[in-house]
Design a protein around this motif. Sequence first.
Motif, short mmCIF file in Angstrom:
data_model
loop_
_atom_site.label_atom_id
_atom_site.label_comp_id
_atom_site.label_asym_id
_atom_site.label_seq_id
_atom_site.Cartn_x
_atom_site.Cartn_y
_atom_site.Cartn_z
N ARG A 184 0.83 -1.20 0.00
CA ARG A 184 0.00 0.00 0.00
C ARG A 184 0.87 1.25 0.00
N TRP A 198 0.70 5.87 -1.00
CA TRP A 198 -0.07 7.06 -1.31
C TRP A 198 0.32 7.55 -2.69
N SER A 250 -9.08 7.25 3.80
CA SER A 250 -8.32 6.80 2.62
C SER A 250 -7.61 7.94 1.87
N SER A 251 -7.52 9.10 2.49
CA SER A 251 -6.82 10.20 1.83
C SER A 251 -6.31 11.20 2.87
N TYR A 305 -4.75 6.93 -0.70
CA TYR A 305 -4.12 5.69 -0.24
C TYR A 305 -4.65 4.54 -1.09
N ARG A 323 -8.49 1.89 -4.20
CA ARG A 323 -8.36 2.68 -2.98
C ARG A 323 -8.35 1.75 -1.78
N HIS A 375 -6.83 3.36 5.42
CA HIS A 375 -5.66 3.46 6.29
C HIS A 375 -5.76 2.47 7.46
#
Length: 172
Positions: free
Chosen positions: A64, A66, A97-98, A123, A131, A134
């Motif tokens: 994973r 960014w 997620s961002s 992310y 996507r 986190h």
Amino acid sequence: MISKTDSPKPQVLESQTRIRFDHCDPFGHLNNSAFLNYFQNEREDQVEAAYGLDIHAFFRKTGRAWVVGQNQIVYLNPAVVRELVTIQTSIRHVTDSSMLVEHLMLDEKKEKLKAVLWTKFVYIDVRKTSRATHEPELMELFEEVVVREETPALFEDRVKQLREQMKAVGAK
């Protein structure tokens, strides 16, 4: 992956770097596109030094990472060859997620603002090419270090706010 300490982690990360000749135009000004590299490289080093998070090792372990979803940048004053500049970065907003990271480039004495960049990082799980959410340990870190002061929703309003802050610093 993330170093655990009892001491509070800084919200605003700061480092200095020198503007290199090969990143400048014939006038000795840092090329517009080079600002992005300076900001991203400094942020990567700052995060590892301050939070113990090596994003490359993290990617190798989890698959994973960014990716940049959006950049908004304004150039206010030139950065010139051999100049020592200060780069400050901070997380201004985070979701599952961002995140929105603000990057500021200032002169060495932090009296003149040279550029402001907002980067929205998304992310993703590279293996699934989608996507990702986190992990709890990341959300814990982000909640600790996200800047709590209210950030204007519009980039242009934040730039105006920063310019006014710089004027106040110059007036002292």
